[in-house]
Design a protein around this motif. Structure first.
Motif, PDB file in Angstrom:
ATOM      1  N   UNK A  31       6.924  -0.499  14.367  1.00 25.15           N
ATOM      2  CA  UNK A  31       7.818   1.076  13.638  1.00 25.15           C
ATOM      3  C   UNK A  31       8.862   0.105  13.390  1.00 25.15           C
ATOM      4  N   UNK A  32       9.168  -1.192  13.238  1.00 27.17           N
ATOM      5  CA  UNK A  32      11.075  -1.248  12.671  1.00 27.17           C
ATOM      6  C   UNK A  32      10.661  -2.010  11.532  1.00 27.17           C
ATOM      7  N   UNK A  33       9.063  -2.425  11.349  1.00 28.57           N
ATOM      8  CA  UNK A  33       8.718  -3.141   9.946  1.00 28.57           C
ATOM      9  C   UNK A  33       8.709  -2.143   9.063  1.00 28.57           C
ATOM     10  N   UNK A  34       8.018  -0.626   9.491  1.00 32.17           N
ATOM     11  CA  UNK A  34       7.747   0.443   8.474  1.00 32.17           C
ATOM     12  C   UNK A  34       8.736   1.024   7.982  1.00 32.17           C
ATOM     13  N   UNK A  35       9.863   1.212   9.178  1.00 36.34           N
ATOM     14  CA  UNK A  35      11.114   1.817   9.029  1.00 36.34           C
ATOM     15  C   UNK A  35      11.648   0.730   7.481  1.00 36.34           C
ATOM     16  N   UNK A  36      11.977  -0.781   7.917  1.00 39.33           N
ATOM     17  CA  UNK A  36      12.123  -1.387   7.422  1.00 39.33           C
ATOM     18  C   UNK A  36      11.765  -0.892   5.340  1.00 39.33           C
ATOM     19  N   UNK A  37      10.651  -1.207   5.519  1.00 39.28           N
ATOM     20  CA  UNK A  37      10.310  -1.076   4.388  1.00 39.28           C
ATOM     21  C   UNK A  37      10.509   0.446   3.180  1.00 39.28           C
ATOM     22  N   UNK A  38      10.682   0.926   4.117  1.00 42.42           N
ATOM     23  CA  UNK A  38      11.152   2.775   3.799  1.00 42.42           C
ATOM     24  C   UNK A  38      12.300   2.436   3.559  1.00 42.42           C
ATOM     25  N   UNK A  39      12.699   2.104   3.927  1.00 45.77           N
ATOM     26  CA  UNK A  39      14.325   2.201   4.204  1.00 45.77           C
ATOM     27  C   UNK A  39      14.985   0.903   2.903  1.00 45.77           C
ATOM     28  N   UNK A  40      14.691   0.126   2.971  1.00 48.61           N
ATOM     29  CA  UNK A  40      15.255  -0.727   1.750  1.00 48.61           C
ATOM     30  C   UNK A  40      14.281  -0.230   0.258  1.00 48.61           C
ATOM     31  N   UNK A  41      13.395  -0.262   0.026  1.00 47.44           N
ATOM     32  CA  UNK A  41      12.901   0.362  -0.611  1.00 47.44           C
ATOM     33  C   UNK A  41      12.938   1.725  -1.586  1.00 47.44           C
ATOM     34  N   UNK A  42      13.884   2.460  -0.592  1.00 48.47           N
ATOM     35  CA  UNK A  42      13.630   3.796  -1.067  1.00 48.47           C
ATOM     36  C   UNK A  42      16.086   3.822  -1.474  1.00 48.47           C
ATOM     37  N   UNK A  43      16.381   2.966  -1.160  1.00 54.00           N
ATOM     38  CA  UNK A  43      17.438   2.594  -1.506  1.00 54.00           C
ATOM     39  C   UNK A  43      16.938   1.952  -2.750  1.00 54.00           C
ATOM     40  N   UNK A  44      16.144   0.604  -3.683  1.00 51.80           N
ATOM     41  CA  UNK A  44      16.581   0.466  -4.369  1.00 51.80           C
ATOM     42  C   UNK A  44      15.432   1.349  -5.478  1.00 51.80           C
ATOM     43  N   UNK A  45      14.357   2.205  -4.816  1.00 55.20           N
ATOM     44  CA  UNK A  45      14.251   3.089  -5.888  1.00 55.20           C
ATOM     45  C   UNK A  45      15.210   4.228  -6.163  1.00 55.20           C
ATOM     46  N   UNK A  46      16.910   4.266  -5.418  1.00 53.39           N
ATOM     47  CA  UNK A  46      17.498   5.280  -5.714  1.00 53.39           C
ATOM     48  C   UNK A  46      18.421   4.799  -6.671  1.00 53.39           C
ATOM     49  N   UNK A  47      18.946   3.106  -6.701  1.00 54.49           N
ATOM     50  CA  UNK A  47      19.628   2.888  -7.483  1.00 54.49           C
ATOM     51  C   UNK A  47      19.250   2.418  -9.031  1.00 54.49           C
ATOM     52  N   UNK A  48      18.071   2.747  -8.871  1.00 55.11           N
ATOM     53  CA  UNK A  48      17.041   2.427 -10.163  1.00 55.11           C
ATOM     54  C   UNK A  48      17.121   3.941 -10.950  1.00 55.11           C
ATOM     55  N   UNK A  49      16.817   5.048 -10.245  1.00 58.66           N
ATOM     56  CA  UNK A  49      16.779   6.582 -10.799  1.00 58.66           C
ATOM     57  C   UNK A  49      18.594   7.178 -11.390  1.00 58.66           C
ATOM     58  N   UNK A  50      18.799   5.769 -10.513  1.00 55.94           N
ATOM     59  CA  UNK A  50      20.374   6.293 -11.056  1.00 55.94           C
ATOM     60  C   UNK A  50      21.026   5.706 -12.752  1.00 55.94           C
TER      61      UNK A  50
END
Length: 173
Positions: free
Chosen positions: A151-170
């Protein structure tokens, strides 16, 4: 002989940069003209993150059950891929990524420092979900630990990937 600042013509205002949400410098201007995130980039990245989250769940089950021989998500008689609980885990991970994308989108358009709030929210939700195997199951300790780490690995993947996607989207809007 000391340090002197560069010469500025008189009458030119000195502007202080203010860093907004760790992604780009903003100046003392009205943010109502700021276009916000690029929704296409944000949501296509969110869908890609959903796929990655589902695959992290599947790969984790294969490693835990098939290589480490720990009966996570059900008894070991169901083989390396487990039973229907493995499918629920993968679908749940993908759904969590879509919800995280919606949360990030809402934070980007409404909140100062959205990346910080997103990190805290995803981190706390991950901790709560990772503690769940220890509170409701009667499984062996190694199964509880393996479930929690997955569960921690899944949460880590989601958190880091969405943060990176958001930075690119901005940046690319």
């Amino acid at each position: 002989m000391g340090f002197s600042p560069p010469h500025r013509p008189s009458g030119s205002p000195r502007r202080q940069a203010v860093v907004d949400d760790y992604t780009r410098p903003m100046y003392d201007v009205d943010r109502s003209s700021d276009p916000g995130p690029n929704p296409r980039l944000l949501w296509t990245g969110g869908v890609a993150t959903a796929l990655v989250a589902a695959l992290v769940g599947l790969a984790g089950v294969v490693v835990i059950r098939g290589i480490l021989h720990i009966p996570v998500l059900g008894p070991s008689r169901h083989g390396t891929f487990g039973d229907v609980n493995t499918a629920y885990l993968c679908v749940g991970a993908a759904a969590a990524a879509i919800v995280a994308t919606a949360l990030m989108h809402a934070l980007l358009v409404t909140t100062p420092r959205p990346q910080a709030f997103f990190g805290w929210i995803v981190g706390l939700v991950t901790v709560v979900c990772a503690l769940q195997p220890f509170t409701t199951t009667t499984a062996d300790l190694e199964t509880q630990i393996a479930s929690s780490l997955l569960i921690v690995l899944i949460g880590l993947a989601i958190g880091t990937l969405i943060s990176g996607v958001a930075a690119s989207a901005l940046r690319r809007w």
